[in-house]
Design an enzyme around this catalytic site. Structure first.
Site, mmCIF file in Angstrom:
data_model
loop_
_atom_site.group_PDB
_atom_site.id
_atom_site.type_symbol
_atom_site.label_atom_id
_atom_site.label_comp_id
_atom_site.label_asym_id
_atom_site.label_seq_id
_atom_site.Cartn_x
_atom_site.Cartn_y
_atom_site.Cartn_z
ATOM 1 N N TYR A 112 20.715 32.265 12.077
ATOM 2 C CA TYR A 112 21.355 32.234 10.755
ATOM 3 C C TYR A 112 22.397 31.114 10.685
ATOM 4 C CZ TYR A 112 24.172 33.773 6.751
ATOM 5 O OH TYR A 112 24.861 33.830 5.565
ATOM 6 N N LYS A 125 22.416 27.657 8.395
ATOM 7 C CA LYS A 125 23.468 27.401 7.404
ATOM 8 C C LYS A 125 24.219 26.101 7.712
ATOM 9 C CE LYS A 125 23.079 30.874 4.557
ATOM 10 N NZ LYS A 125 22.830 30.678 3.111
HETATM 11 P P1 NAD Z 1 21.284 39.587 -0.585
HETATM 12 O O1 NAD Z 1 20.268 39.848 0.468
HETATM 13 O O2 NAD Z 1 22.047 40.742 -1.113
HETATM 14 O O3 NAD Z 1 20.616 38.777 -1.777
HETATM 15 C C1 NAD Z 1 19.776 37.676 -1.490
HETATM 16 C C2 NAD Z 1 18.838 37.433 -2.649
HETATM 17 O O4 NAD Z 1 17.976 36.333 -2.301
HETATM 18 C C3 NAD Z 1 17.927 38.630 -2.948
HETATM 19 O O5 NAD Z 1 17.885 38.859 -4.338
HETATM 20 C C4 NAD Z 1 16.573 38.192 -2.400
HETATM 21 O O6 NAD Z 1 15.478 38.773 -3.087
HETATM 22 C C5 NAD Z 1 16.637 36.687 -2.601
HETATM 23 N N1 NAD Z 1 15.722 35.961 -1.703
HETATM 24 C C6 NAD Z 1 15.592 36.131 -0.360
HETATM 25 N N2 NAD Z 1 14.612 35.344 0.119
HETATM 26 C C7 NAD Z 1 14.107 34.655 -0.939
HETATM 27 C C8 NAD Z 1 13.067 33.703 -1.097
HETATM 28 N N3 NAD Z 1 12.325 33.299 -0.052
HETATM 29 N N4 NAD Z 1 12.823 33.212 -2.341
HETATM 30 C C9 NAD Z 1 13.538 33.624 -3.402
HETATM 31 N N5 NAD Z 1 14.534 34.535 -3.320
HETATM 32 C C10 NAD Z 1 14.809 35.050 -2.108
HETATM 33 O O7 NAD Z 1 22.299 38.503 0.059
HETATM 34 P P2 NAD Z 1 23.805 38.093 -0.344
HETATM 35 O O8 NAD Z 1 24.734 38.739 0.603
HETATM 36 O O9 NAD Z 1 24.016 38.209 -1.797
HETATM 37 O O10 NAD Z 1 23.744 36.558 0.074
HETATM 38 C C11 NAD Z 1 23.483 35.508 -0.842
HETATM 39 C C12 NAD Z 1 23.700 34.178 -0.134
HETATM 40 O O11 NAD Z 1 25.036 34.106 0.342
HETATM 41 C C13 NAD Z 1 22.794 33.989 1.082
HETATM 42 O O12 NAD Z 1 22.407 32.637 1.178
HETATM 43 C C14 NAD Z 1 23.713 34.360 2.231
HETATM 44 O O13 NAD Z 1 23.322 33.769 3.434
HETATM 45 C C15 NAD Z 1 25.034 33.821 1.728
HETATM 46 N N6 NAD Z 1 26.204 34.442 2.353
HETATM 47 C C16 NAD Z 1 26.457 35.774 2.216
HETATM 48 C C17 NAD Z 1 27.590 36.316 2.809
HETATM 49 C C18 NAD Z 1 27.959 37.759 2.655
HETATM 50 O O14 NAD Z 1 28.946 38.187 3.285
HETATM 51 N N7 NAD Z 1 27.271 38.541 1.857
HETATM 52 C C19 NAD Z 1 28.449 35.500 3.557
HETATM 53 C C20 NAD Z 1 28.151 34.154 3.685
HETATM 54 C C21 NAD Z 1 27.032 33.632 3.073
#
Ligand code: NAD
Length: 260
Positions: A156, A160
């Site tokens: 991961y 990133k």
């Molecule tokens: P989540 O899993 O709750 O939501 C992710 C969304 O992306 C979902 O709706 C899923 O269906 C969609 N998705 C996944 N694979 C896909 C694909 N191949 N094509 C199209 N859509 C796709 O995740 P989140 O926590 O909301 O994270 C969103 C972003 O933020 C991600 O890139 C994650 O790495 C990043 N992020 C999250 C956090 C956190 O603490 N939640 C921290 C740092 C970064």
């Protein structure tokens, strides 16, 4: 406010979590939103929230790892809500796996969705922005894990970090077209992904989810979890005219995690 008044913003992974928070926050600043997600049924709920705010929303079922599907969705979004002014590459996946137990398929999947997926959508949206002669803005959602990953965030964090590298290159290559490209690095945000990550790690380490969350938050200077719309605030700044002189940057939206 009206900082994105009349703009058309594409948000990938907009069905839930941070993507939903960003979509809603953009709509509050006056943007119409196209949502790209694997799950159109869930994305429809985000679209409904955007419409309640009084803005237009469209949902496209697309896997960001599939270039033909991405290209078609970008064309359809352009057709539907007009020239695309902003892109938020937010779709992403995370699994908690110790590196020595990470399979080739798991490593590849992180890079496919997080790195290649963001690249493909940026490529096709940027081409449309250039053809439409819009002064556009692209925001890639990276993570604090690109710089300070936990154990279990090998594939991961590396994927990133790749996002940060191509953000810099795109900023340089698209400047002549009046397109800015930046990244945000969220800390721990309250989303389904984080809930799942806590469950997996709690099982692996035979501990409780509450304890793991408290440990994760220990290193956030502000000592609390973030909310999806708080990432949206930073994204709106970068997408709006007020962000016009910011490019190639990555902004931590992390309650101070990277400085703790
Ligand atoms: P989540 O899993 O709750 O939501 C992710 C969304 O992306 C979902 O709706 C899923 O269906 C969609 N998705 C996944 N694979 C896909 C694909 N191949 N094509 C199209 N859509 C796709 O995740 P989140 O926590 O909301 O994270 C969103 C972003 O933020 C991600 O890139 C994650 O790495 C990043 N992020 C999250 C956090 C956190 O603490 N939640 C921290 C740092 C970064």
């Amino acid at each position: 406010d009206d900082r994105l008044d009349g703009a058309h913003v594409v948000v990938t992974g907009g069905a839930r979590g941070i993507g939903r928070g960003i979509a809603v926050r953009c709509a509050r600043s006056g943007a119409d939103v196209s949502l790209f997600d694997l799950r159109p049924d869930v994305a429809a709920e985000t679209a409904e929230r955007v419409r309640e705010i009084g803005r237009d929303a469209a949902v496209f079922e697309v896997d960001v790892t599939d270039e033909a599907a991405v290209s078609e969705a970008v064309d359809d979004a352009r057709e539907g809500l007009g020239a695309i002014d902003g892109l938020v590459n937010n779709a992403g996946i995370q699994q908690a796996i110790p590196l020595l137990e990470t399979s080739e398929a798991e490593w590849d999947r992180h890079f496919d969705v997080n790195a290649k997926g963001s690249f493909l959508v940026a490529k096709h949206v940027a081409k449309r922005m250039i053809a439409d002669e819009v002064a556009g803005s692209i925001v890639n959602v990276s993570s604090v894990g690109a710089e300070r990953p936990f154990p279990g965030q090998g594939a991961y964090g590396a994927s990133k970090a790749a996002v940060l590298a191509f953000t810099t290159v795109l900023a340089k290559e698209l400047a002549e077209h009046d397109i800015t490209v930046n990244a945000v690095k969220p800390g721990t945000v309250d989303t389904p992904m984080v809930q799942q990550w806590l469950t997996e790690r709690a099982e692996q380490h035979d501990t409780s989810e509450d304890r793991l969350l408290a440990e994760a938050l220990d290193d956030h200077i502000l000592d609390r979890i973030g909310q999806p719309e708080e990432v949206g605030h930073a994204v709106v700044l970068l997408l709006s005219e007020e962000g016009d002189w910011i490019t190639g940057e990555s902004i931590a939206v992390d309650g101070g995690y990277l400085k703790a």
